[in-house]
Motif scaffolding. Structure first.
Motif, PDB file in Angstrom:
ATOM      1  N   ALA A 120      67.612  59.508  57.228  1.00 39.53           N
ATOM      2  CA  ALA A 120      68.443  57.779  56.555  1.00 39.53           C
ATOM      3  C   ALA A 120      68.028  56.737  57.947  1.00 39.53           C
ATOM      4  CB  ALA A 120      69.911  57.928  56.073  1.00 39.53           C
ATOM      5  N   VAL A 121      68.930  57.509  59.507  1.00 37.13           N
ATOM      6  CA  VAL A 121      68.989  55.905  60.383  1.00 37.13           C
ATOM      7  C   VAL A 121      66.619  56.238  60.309  1.00 37.13           C
ATOM      8  CG1 VAL A 121      68.388  56.029  62.389  1.00 37.13           C
ATOM      9  CG2 VAL A 121      70.352  57.020  61.483  1.00 37.13           C
ATOM     10  N   PRO A 138      81.800  65.703  53.994  1.00 33.44           N
ATOM     11  CA  PRO A 138      82.054  66.654  54.994  1.00 33.44           C
ATOM     12  C   PRO A 138      80.373  67.628  54.620  1.00 33.44           C
ATOM     13  CG  PRO A 138      83.406  67.220  53.124  1.00 33.44           C
ATOM     14  CD  PRO A 138      83.220  65.182  53.109  1.00 33.44           C
ATOM     15  N   THR A 139      79.975  67.303  53.240  1.00 28.84           N
ATOM     16  CA  THR A 139      78.153  68.086  53.100  1.00 28.84           C
ATOM     17  C   THR A 139      77.060  67.483  53.984  1.00 28.84           C
ATOM     18  OG1 THR A 139      77.848  66.149  50.811  1.00 28.84           O
ATOM     19  CG2 THR A 139      79.367  68.545  50.887  1.00 28.84           C
ATOM     20  N   THR A 140      77.455  66.236  54.382  1.00 31.34           N
ATOM     21  CA  THR A 140      76.537  65.313  55.675  1.00 31.34           C
ATOM     22  C   THR A 140      76.230  66.317  56.413  1.00 31.34           C
ATOM     23  OG1 THR A 140      77.355  63.168  55.042  1.00 31.34           O
ATOM     24  CG2 THR A 140      75.568  62.879  56.757  1.00 31.34           C
ATOM     25  N   THR A 141      74.904  66.715  56.408  1.00 28.82           N
ATOM     26  CA  THR A 141      73.905  66.842  57.970  1.00 28.82           C
ATOM     27  C   THR A 141      73.036  65.939  58.403  1.00 28.82           C
ATOM     28  OG1 THR A 141      72.028  67.617  56.866  1.00 28.82           O
ATOM     29  CG2 THR A 141      73.413  68.712  56.140  1.00 28.82           C
ATOM     30  N   ASP A 142      72.829  66.946  60.367  1.00 33.04           N
ATOM     31  CA  ASP A 142      72.225  65.827  61.160  1.00 33.04           C
ATOM     32  C   ASP A 142      70.579  65.528  60.358  1.00 33.04           C
ATOM     33  OD1 ASP A 142      74.357  66.322  62.743  1.00 33.04           O
ATOM     34  OD2 ASP A 142      73.100  67.606  63.259  1.00 33.04           O
ATOM     35  N   VAL A 143      69.916  66.494  58.994  1.00 33.37           N
ATOM     36  CA  VAL A 143      68.874  66.353  58.239  1.00 33.37           C
ATOM     37  C   VAL A 143      69.174  65.263  58.169  1.00 33.37           C
ATOM     38  CG1 VAL A 143      67.526  67.238  57.068  1.00 33.37           C
ATOM     39  CG2 VAL A 143      68.390  68.360  59.154  1.00 33.37           C
ATOM     40  N   ASP A 144      70.318  64.823  56.974  1.00 38.78           N
ATOM     41  CA  ASP A 144      70.243  63.667  56.393  1.00 38.78           C
ATOM     42  C   ASP A 144      70.624  62.384  57.268  1.00 38.78           C
ATOM     43  OD1 ASP A 144      70.913  64.705  53.445  1.00 38.78           O
ATOM     44  OD2 ASP A 144      72.183  66.486  54.670  1.00 38.78           O
ATOM     45  N   LYS A 145      71.428  62.613  58.377  1.00 42.43           N
ATOM     46  CA  LYS A 145      71.695  61.695  58.389  1.00 42.43           C
ATOM     47  C   LYS A 145      70.478  60.466  59.551  1.00 42.43           C
ATOM     48  CE  LYS A 145      75.317  59.452  61.739  1.00 42.43           C
ATOM     49  NZ  LYS A 145      76.524  59.113  62.280  1.00 42.43           N
ATOM     50  N   ASP A 146      69.935  61.810  60.428  1.00 44.70           N
ATOM     51  CA  ASP A 146      68.281  61.264  60.855  1.00 44.70           C
ATOM     52  C   ASP A 146      67.300  60.631  60.192  1.00 44.70           C
ATOM     53  OD1 ASP A 146      69.883  62.237  62.730  1.00 44.70           O
ATOM     54  OD2 ASP A 146      68.576  64.163  63.618  1.00 44.70           O
ATOM     55  N   GLY A 163      64.218  48.095  58.501  1.00 43.92           N
ATOM     56  CA  GLY A 163      64.533  46.540  58.953  1.00 43.92           C
ATOM     57  C   GLY A 163      65.973  46.392  58.407  1.00 43.92           C
ATOM     58  N   LEU A 164      65.964  47.711  57.463  1.00 44.39           N
ATOM     59  CA  LEU A 164      67.642  47.515  56.846  1.00 44.39           C
ATOM     60  C   LEU A 164      69.028  48.139  58.173  1.00 44.39           C
ATOM     61  CD1 LEU A 164      67.440  48.828  53.129  1.00 44.39           C
ATOM     62  CD2 LEU A 164      67.578  46.283  53.915  1.00 44.39           C
ATOM     63  N   SER A 165      70.167  47.072  57.963  1.00 41.40           N
ATOM     64  CA  SER A 165      71.739  47.741  58.749  1.00 41.40           C
ATOM     65  C   SER A 165      71.990  48.503  58.282  1.00 41.40           C
ATOM     66  CB  SER A 165      72.117  46.686  59.363  1.00 41.40           C
ATOM     67  OG  SER A 165      73.704  46.955  59.088  1.00 41.40           O
ATOM     68  N   ILE A 166      72.497  50.465  58.006  1.00 37.76           N
ATOM     69  CA  ILE A 166      73.057  51.192  57.208  1.00 37.76           C
ATOM     70  C   ILE A 166      74.614  50.281  56.523  1.00 37.76           C
ATOM     71  CG2 ILE A 166      73.823  53.150  57.267  1.00 37.76           C
ATOM     72  CD1 ILE A 166      71.346  54.338  58.450  1.00 37.76           C
ATOM     73  N   PRO A 167      75.078  50.162  57.374  1.00 35.80           N
ATOM     74  CA  PRO A 167      76.362  49.839  56.862  1.00 35.80           C
ATOM     75  C   PRO A 167      76.147  49.162  55.780  1.00 35.80           C
ATOM     76  CG  PRO A 167      76.381  49.768  59.781  1.00 35.80           C
ATOM     77  CD  PRO A 167      74.935  50.139  58.980  1.00 35.80           C
ATOM     78  N   GLU A 168      75.674  47.371  56.694  1.00 35.17           N
ATOM     79  CA  GLU A 168      75.616  46.091  55.368  1.00 35.17           C
ATOM     80  C   GLU A 168      74.721  46.734  54.697  1.00 35.17           C
ATOM     81  OE1 GLU A 168      72.908  43.192  57.080  1.00 35.17           O
ATOM     82  OE2 GLU A 168      74.509  43.184  58.823  1.00 35.17           O
ATOM     83  N   PHE A 169      73.871  47.260  54.289  1.00 38.42           N
ATOM     84  CA  PHE A 169      72.998  48.497  52.908  1.00 38.42           C
ATOM     85  C   PHE A 169      74.332  48.817  52.373  1.00 38.42           C
ATOM     86  CE2 PHE A 169      70.556  51.000  49.997  1.00 38.42           C
ATOM     87  CZ  PHE A 169      70.148  50.031  49.416  1.00 38.42           C
ATOM     88  N   ALA A 170      74.713  50.240  52.404  1.00 38.53           N
ATOM     89  CA  ALA A 170      75.685  50.646  52.083  1.00 38.53           C
ATOM     90  C   ALA A 170      77.043  50.160  51.607  1.00 38.53           C
ATOM     91  CB  ALA A 170      76.526  51.853  52.648  1.00 38.53           C
ATOM     92  N   ALA A 171      77.318  48.667  52.370  1.00 40.67           N
ATOM     93  CA  ALA A 171      78.286  48.147  51.718  1.00 40.67           C
ATOM     94  C   ALA A 171      77.891  47.178  50.396  1.00 40.67           C
ATOM     95  CB  ALA A 171      79.330  46.724  52.508  1.00 40.67           C
ATOM     96  N   GLU A 172      76.487  46.848  50.592  1.00 39.60           N
ATOM     97  CA  GLU A 172      76.315  46.038  49.217  1.00 39.60           C
ATOM     98  C   GLU A 172      75.623  47.266  48.610  1.00 39.60           C
ATOM     99  OE1 GLU A 172      71.594  44.197  48.041  1.00 39.60           O
ATOM    100  OE2 GLU A 172      72.454  44.904  50.378  1.00 39.60           O
ATOM    101  N   MET A 173      75.838  48.617  48.397  1.00 40.54           N
ATOM    102  CA  MET A 173      75.527  49.024  47.356  1.00 40.54           C
ATOM    103  C   MET A 173      76.808  49.888  46.895  1.00 40.54           C
ATOM    104  SD  MET A 173      72.568  52.848  48.940  1.00 40.54           S
ATOM    105  CE  MET A 173      73.698  53.709  48.034  1.00 40.54           C
TER     106      MET A 173
END
Length: 187
Positions: free
Chosen positions: A167-168, A157-165, A175-185
């Motif tokens: 990260a994207v 719930p602390t995620t902001t649009d600034v953080d998300k933008d 050249g990374l897929s966020i879902p794939e890299f996050a799963a690896e992490m």
């Protein structure tokens, strides 16, 4: 001769408190200020994975800090999470995204930046100004990792649009897929 500025986060380092000192070490050195990251404890498994994944050795451990040692504190402003002698160090700055706790004393005026973002690394990006365009991929990777960790891949719930933008943008540059890299992490 200038003393090297030490950069460190809180005790029991997580990904943001391990990655952000390395990110700020890069920024300070890139800006002409000699700096070295330190850790105030053994980082968690995810933080160790992230450092290795992006080609970083873990920073040396810092048990306590010497009188007048220049330093920048990141990802905390709570004296209970910092070295016992922190108020005798030469604190040059605090970069944080947590509530203000109080209790730190500095030798003079300093730069303090505390913003309501999910991650310290996001805040650092905005503070870098033109230097951000020069970040090597390893620093971008650390920054992305910190954001994904602190936001729980944008589920916190602390995620902001600034953080998300940011990260994207970083994931796109790397050249990374966020879902794939996050799963690896998170594995």
């Amino acid at each position: 001769m200038h003393m090297t500025t030490l950069v460190f986060g809180h005790k029991s380092p997580d990904t943001d408190s391990t990655g952000s000192p390395l990110i700020w070490e890069w920024f300070l050195n890139h800006s002409g200020v000699p700096a070295e990251a330190r850790l105030l404890g053994d980082p968690n498994t995810e933080a160790k994975f992230v450092a290795t994944r992006w080609g970083f050795d873990l920073p040396a451990l810092l048990d306590d800090i010497a009188d007048d040692q220049p330093c920048v504190i990141v990802d905390t402003n709570n004296p209970a999470e910092l070295p016992a002698n922190i108020n005798n160090a030469d604190i040059r700055g605090i970069i944080d995204h947590h509530k203000l706790v109080g209790g730190l004393e500095t030798k003079g005026p300093i730069d303090v930046t505390i913003r309501p973002l999910a991650c310290t690394a996001t805040l650092m990006y905005s503070l870098m100004g033109e230097h951000a365009a020069h970040m090597p991929d390893a620093i971008k990777g650390l920054m992305l990792s910190c954001i994904l960790s602190d936001t729980l891949e944008f589920r916190s719930p602390t995620t902001t649009d600034v953080d998300k933008d940011l990260a994207v943008t970083l994931a796109g540059q790397l050249g990374l897929s966020i879902p794939e890299f996050a799963a690896e992490m998170f594995a």
